[in-house]
Design an enzyme around this catalytic site. Structure first.
Site, short mmCIF file in Angstrom:
data_model
loop_
_atom_site.label_atom_id
_atom_site.label_comp_id
_atom_site.label_asym_id
_atom_site.label_seq_id
_atom_site.Cartn_x
_atom_site.Cartn_y
_atom_site.Cartn_z
N HIS A 185 57.24 40.68 30.93
CA HIS A 185 56.62 40.31 29.74
C HIS A 185 56.08 41.19 28.73
CE1 HIS A 185 54.49 37.38 27.24
NE2 HIS A 185 53.69 38.05 27.08
N GLU A 186 55.31 42.20 29.61
CA GLU A 186 54.48 42.87 28.83
C GLU A 186 55.58 44.08 28.48
OE1 GLU A 186 51.64 42.63 28.23
OE2 GLU A 186 51.24 40.61 29.68
N HIS A 195 56.89 43.04 25.08
CA HIS A 195 55.89 43.53 23.97
C HIS A 195 56.25 44.96 23.59
CE1 HIS A 195 53.91 39.90 23.55
NE2 HIS A 195 53.27 39.74 24.51
N GLU A 214 54.38 35.70 21.65
CA GLU A 214 54.21 35.49 23.21
C GLU A 214 55.45 34.63 23.83
OE1 GLU A 214 52.06 36.34 25.37
OE2 GLU A 214 50.97 37.56 23.94
#
Length: 319
Positions: free
Chosen positions: A130-131, A134, A201
Site C-alpha cells: 500500500h505504501e 502511494h 487511500e
C-alpha cells in the site's frame, strides 16, 4: 495529472497563507506571507520528507538490521517496478506505517515496531505494498507538502490571535477578522487534507493489493491496525496532527472512524472494497485468494536500543 493536482494544492495553501497574512498586517502582511509561502514551498519540496521522518524519530535500517522487513520491501518494490526506497522503523507500540518523499527516486517507507511485531508476514507485505502504491502514484509529495503547510497555516492562525488584533498593525478587518482567520484557515487546510487522503487511500489499497497479490492480506492488516490504532496512543502523532493523513490508518487516539471530518475513509468500506477485489481475482483464477490464516512468524525487529512494553516513547528534544 498528479503534478497538476499538486500545483493546485500549493496554490490553494499559498492563498490561505496570504489571507492570514492580510488579516495580520494588511497588504504588507499579505506580501510577507507570499514570500514566506514561496520559501516554505521550496524548502518543503526538498526537505519535507526528512522533517517528517525526524518528527517521528524514525531510524533507517538495512538488510543486516531487519532482514525480513527489508526483504519484504525490496521484493515488493521489484514487483511494482520501483527503485528501492529507504526503509525506516519508528519506535511506537501503535501499529502503523507511512511513506514519504518527493518522487520514487527519493522515497522512504516507515513502519512502527508495533506493526512489525503484531502483524503476520503477509499482512506486513500488504501494508508495505500500500505504501509503495502511494510512492508509485506520487502521492507522497502531495501528502508530505500538505502536512508541512497545514501545520504552518495552523501556527500562523494562532500567531494572528496575538498580533492581528491591535489597531496599529494596519489590519483592515480588526479582531473579527482575526477570529475568522483563526477558525477558517486551519479548517480549510484540514478539508484539503481530507479530500486528498480519502480519495487516494482507495487507489493505494487497490494498487497495493495488486503489488502484493493478495487483497485479503491487506484487508486483514487494515482491520488489525484500525482496532489497535485508537487504543494505543502515538504521542508523536498527537503532537503533530497535521501529519495524520500520511499514515495508512489515522494514528490519532481521538479519531472516530465514522467521523465526518476523518482524514481517512471508513476502514470497513476499505475492507469491503478489497474483499470485492479478491472475489474478482478469484473468479479469474483456479487458486482463489484466501484470508491470511497463517501462523504469525517470528519477526526480527531491529535492535535499536528502544524499550519494549513502555507506554510512552523516550523523550526527545521536541518533548
Amino acid at each position: 495529472m498528479n503534478l497538476v493536482r499538486t500545483a493546485m494544492l500549493l496554490a490553494f495553501m499559498t492563498a490561505l497563507f496570504m489571507a492570514v497574512g492580510y488579516v495580520i498586517g494588511g497588504r504588507g502582511g499579505m506580501m510577507i506571507a507570499l514570500l514566506m509561502a514561496a520559501g516554505m514551498n521550496f524548502f518543503s519540496y526538498w526537505n519535507s520528507d526528512r522533517m517528517v521522518l525526524r518528527m517521528y524519530r524514525a531510524q533507517e535500517v538495512d538488510e543486516r538490521d531487519a532482514p525480513e522487513y527489508y526483504g519484504i520491501v525490496r521484493d515488493l518494490a521489484t514487483n511494482a517496478g520501483l527503485p528501492m526506497p529507504r526503509v525506516y522503523v519508528i519506535d511506537s507500540p501503535q501499529p502503523n506505517a507511512f511513506a514519504t518523499g518527493r518522487n520514487p527516486q527519493n522515497a522512504a517507507v516507515a513502519a512502527s515496531t508495533g506493526l512489525l511485531q503484531s502483524l503476520s508476514y503477509e499482512e506486513v507485505a500488504g501494508v508495505m505494498a500500500h505504501e509503495l502504491a502511494h510512492i508509485q502514484y506520487r502521492d507522497t509529495l502531495t501528502m508530505t507538502l500538505t502536512a508541512t503547510l497545514a501545520g504552518a497555516i495552523s501556527m500562523l492562525g494562532n500567531f494572528a490571535f496575538f498580533f492581528g488584533g491591535n489597531r496599529d498593525n494596519n489590519n483592515p478587518l480588526g479582531f473579527v477578522g482575526v477570529l475568522i482567520a483563526m477558525i477558517v484557515a486551519p479548517f480549510a487546510a484540514m478539508l484539503v487534507q481530507m479530500a486528498i487522503s480519502r480519495t487516494r487511500e482507495y487507489s493505494a489499497d487497490r494498487r497495493g493489493a495488486e503489488i502484493c497479490g493478495n487483497p485479503l492480506s491487506l484487508a486483514s492488516a487494515l482491520r488489525k491496525i484500525a482496532g489497535a490504532a485508537h487504543a494505543i496512543p502515538n504521542y508523536d502523532a498527537e503532537r503533530n496532527p497535521a501529519t495524520a493523513h500520511m499514515f495508512i490508518i489515522n494514528p490519532l487516539s481521538g479519531e472516530r472512524m465514522d467521523n465526518l471530518f476523518s482524514t481517512h475513509p471508513n476502514t470497513e468500506n476499505r475492507v469491503a472494497a478489497l474483499e470485492r477485489m479478491a472475489r474478482e481475482m478469484s473468479a479469474g483464477s483456479t487458486a482463489p485468494a484466501r484470508p491470511d490464516n497463517a501462523v504469525r512468524r517470528s519477526r526480527s525487529v531491529p535492535k535499536t536500543g528502544w524499550g519494549r512494553g513502555g507506554s510512552e516513547p523516550p523523550k526527545g528534544p521536541w518533548s
